[in-house]
Write an enzyme that holds these catalytic residues in place. Structure first.
Site, PDB file in Angstrom:
ATOM      1  N   SER A 147     -16.827 -64.955  22.917  1.00 17.49           N
ATOM      2  CA  SER A 147     -16.193 -65.014  21.958  1.00 17.49           C
ATOM      3  C   SER A 147     -15.292 -64.092  21.117  1.00 17.49           C
ATOM      4  O   SER A 147     -14.534 -64.260  20.104  1.00 17.49           O
ATOM      5  CB  SER A 147     -17.647 -64.555  21.026  1.00 17.49           C
ATOM      6  OG  SER A 147     -18.258 -64.207  21.032  1.00 17.49           O
ATOM      7  N   HIS A 206     -19.013 -71.453  23.649  1.00 20.72           N
ATOM      8  CA  HIS A 206     -16.790 -71.885  23.774  1.00 20.72           C
ATOM      9  C   HIS A 206     -16.232 -71.735  24.066  1.00 20.72           C
ATOM     10  O   HIS A 206     -14.708 -72.353  24.642  1.00 20.72           O
ATOM     11  CB  HIS A 206     -16.217 -69.779  22.815  1.00 20.72           C
ATOM     12  CG  HIS A 206     -16.542 -69.395  21.598  1.00 20.72           C
ATOM     13  ND1 HIS A 206     -15.810 -69.965  20.344  1.00 20.72           N
ATOM     14  CD2 HIS A 206     -17.388 -68.872  20.929  1.00 20.72           C
ATOM     15  CE1 HIS A 206     -16.606 -69.088  19.490  1.00 20.72           C
ATOM     16  NE2 HIS A 206     -17.717 -68.360  19.986  1.00 20.72           N
ATOM     17  N   LYS A 237     -19.669 -76.188  17.356  1.00 14.43           N
ATOM     18  CA  LYS A 237     -18.184 -75.481  17.629  1.00 14.43           C
ATOM     19  C   LYS A 237     -17.398 -76.628  18.181  1.00 14.43           C
ATOM     20  O   LYS A 237     -16.984 -77.400  17.414  1.00 14.43           O
ATOM     21  CB  LYS A 237     -18.133 -74.170  18.379  1.00 14.43           C
ATOM     22  CG  LYS A 237     -18.674 -73.546  17.884  1.00 14.43           C
ATOM     23  CD  LYS A 237     -18.685 -72.172  18.861  1.00 14.43           C
ATOM     24  CE  LYS A 237     -19.287 -70.731  18.123  1.00 14.43           C
ATOM     25  NZ  LYS A 237     -20.714 -71.080  17.543  1.00 14.43           N
TER      26      LYS A 237
END
Length: 391
Positions: free
Chosen positions: A180, A208, A239
Site C-alpha cells: 500500500s 489494493h 477501496k
C-alpha cells in the site's frame, strides 16, 4: 483531567518535529475533486479507484435495501443478524473470486485479525513479508504461532525462513498482493512455487488489488493465473469496491471454522442492509463495466509518466499507487501543504506508517479523473516542488 500528561508531551514533540497532523474533513462527496475548507481541490489521496462511492447502481441498491430491510440488522451474524442478502452476497463473491466460499467481515483490518488469530496455534508458524500491512502484523501478534519475517519480496529470504520451519504443523506464508505504501506487486508465482515445494499455505491480502488487478478486478491471484493455488485471499470492500468491509475468499472448511472461531466475526454486528446491497451491486459493476478498470490504468500510465518527466522519484510502483518520494518527514508534510495551496489534495505519509527517512506523498489516481485534471495536478506538483527546492 490529570493522567494524560505523558501523552501530551509526545504530541507536543510531534508538533515540534512537524509530524503532527489534524484530521481533514471533506465537505463534499468523494470524487476526483473534493471540497476542503471551502476550496475545491483535485483528490489524489482516496482509495476510490473506480469511482464507485458515487456510482448510481450502488446508491440505488443501498436505497432499496433500506426501504426493504431497514437501517441496521440489530445483531451479530451468529445470533440473529444474518439476512438472506448476506449469504447471497457471499455466494456471489466466492463465484467472482473462483473459490469455494467467502465470508464477509466488518473491515479488511478485522478480516486479517480474525483469520490469523483463529487458525494458528503454537504448533504453527506464520512467515510474513517485512512490509506487510499493519493489520497483518497485528493479526500475527494475536496468535501463539511461531513468527518469522522475510525480507521484502526477497524469495531467497523466504526460502530460508521456510527451511527453518520444517518442524511446524502448519506453515503459513502471508503477503500483501499490492503493497500500500510503495505500489509494487508481490511476486506471487514465486511465492506459490516455494509454498508448494515446502508444503506451506499461502495467504494474500488483496486490499489494493481488488477491483484493480486481474480479470474484472479479481485481484493478484487471478492476475497471475493462480486460481486454485492460493489458500486464503483477503480483500476489502472499502477501496475499489467503494463501500465498507472486508472478506476472506477460501475453502468451505476455513469459512465454517471462522464462523465459529473468528472473534471479529463473532462479536461484531453484521453489515447494514445498505452496505451489503451496495457491495453486491459493485460486483455487478465490475463484471459489466470493465471499461472503468481500463480507464484507471490509462490514467495511471499518464500520471506516472508525467511525474517521471518532471524528475520525481516514484519508487518501484507498478500500480495506481504512486508515491512521490521526499525523505524528510517535515518536508514531506510541507510539500503536501504546498500542493493544497496549488489545488491538489495529496497527503504526506511519514513514520511510523513508513520507515524513518522514507517520507512520501502517496498519490492514487482513479477512473474518475480526466487527463486534463491530472495534467493540472502535474503542474501543481512542479510548482510546489520548485517553491520548496525539491526539484
Amino acid at each position: 483531567m490529570k493522567g494524560f500528561e505523558y501523552l501530551q508531551q509526545e504530541l507536543d514533540q510531534m508538533k515540534a518535529n512537524g509530524t503532527f497532523r489534524e484530521l481533514i474533513p471533506l465537505e463534499s462527496k468523494q470524487g476526483s475533486r473534493v471540497t476542503i475548507k471551502g476550496k475545491e481541490v483535485i483528490q489524489l489521496s482516496s482509495n476510490n479507484y473506480l469511482g464507485l462511492t458515487d456510482h448510481p447502481r450502488l446508491k440505488e441498491a443501498a436505497l432499496q435495501a433500506i426501504e426493504r430491510y431497514g437501517a441496521g440488522t440489530g445483531s451479530v451474524r451468529t445470533i440473529a443478524g444474518t439476512l438472506t442478502m448476506h449469504e447471497q452476497f457471499e455466494h456471489k463473491l466466492a463465484k467472482f473470486k473462483h473459490t469455494e466460499a467467502a465470508l464477509v467481515f466488518q473491515s479488511g483490518f478485522t478480516t486479517n485479525q480474525g483469520v490469523l488469530s483463529s487458525m494458528l496455534t503454537d504448533q504453527d508458524v506464520v512467515i510474513s513479508d517485512e512490509l506487510n500491512h499493519a493489520s497483518i502484523i497485528d493479526g500475527i501478534r494475536l496468535t501463539k504461532a511461531g513468527r518469522k519475517i522475510y525480507k521484502h519480496v526477497d524469495m531467497q529470504s523466504l526460502e530460508e525462513r521456510l527451511r527453518e520451519s520444517e518442524s511446524y504443523r502448519t506453515k503459513l506464508i502471508v503477503t500483501d498482493g499490492v503493497f500500500s505504501m510503495d505500489g509494487n506487486i508481490a511476486p506471487l508465482p514465486e511465492i506459490v512455487e516455494l509454498a508448494e515445494r515446502y508444503g506451506a499455505l499461502v495467504m494474500v491480502d488483496d486490499a489494493h488489488a481488488s477491483g484493480v488487478l486481474g480479470d474484472n478486478g479479481r485481484g493478484t491471484v487471478n492476475h497471475f493465473g493462480l486460481d486454485g493455488r492460493v489458500h486464503i485471499q483477503v480483500g476489502t470492500l472499502s477501496k475499489a469496491i467503494g463501500v465498507l468491509g472486508g472478506y476472506v475468499a477460501t475453502t468451505q472448511t476455513l469459512k465454517d471454522y471462522l464462523i465459529h472461531k473468528g472473534r471479529p466475526f463473532l462479536f461484531s454486528t453484521s453489515h447494514p442492509p445498505a452496505v451489503t446491497a451496495a457491495c453486491e451491486a459493485a460486483i455487478d459493476v465490475l463484471l459489466e463495466e470493465p471499461e472503468l478498470i481500463d480507464k484507471l490504468w490509462d490514467n495511471t500510465k499518464f500520471f506516472k509518466q508525467g511525474l517521471e518527466q518532471l524528475g520525481f522519484d516514484i519508487g518501484i510502483s507498478k500500480t495506481p499507487i504512486t508515491p512521490v518520494m521526499i525523505g524528510d518527514e517535515s518536508l514531506t508534510h510541507r510539500f503536501s501543504d504546498e500542493l493544497f495551496k496549488e489545488g491538489v489534495f495529496a497527503q504526506g505519509i511519514v513514520y511510523p506508517t513508513v520507515q524513518k527517512g522514507q517520507g512520501r506523498v502517496r498519490t492514487i489516481v482513479t477512473a474518475e479523473h480526466s487527463q486534463e485534471a491530472l495534467q493540472e495536478a502535474l503542474h501543481a506538483f512542479e510548482k510546489a516542488a520548485k517553491t520548496l527546492n525539491i526539484l
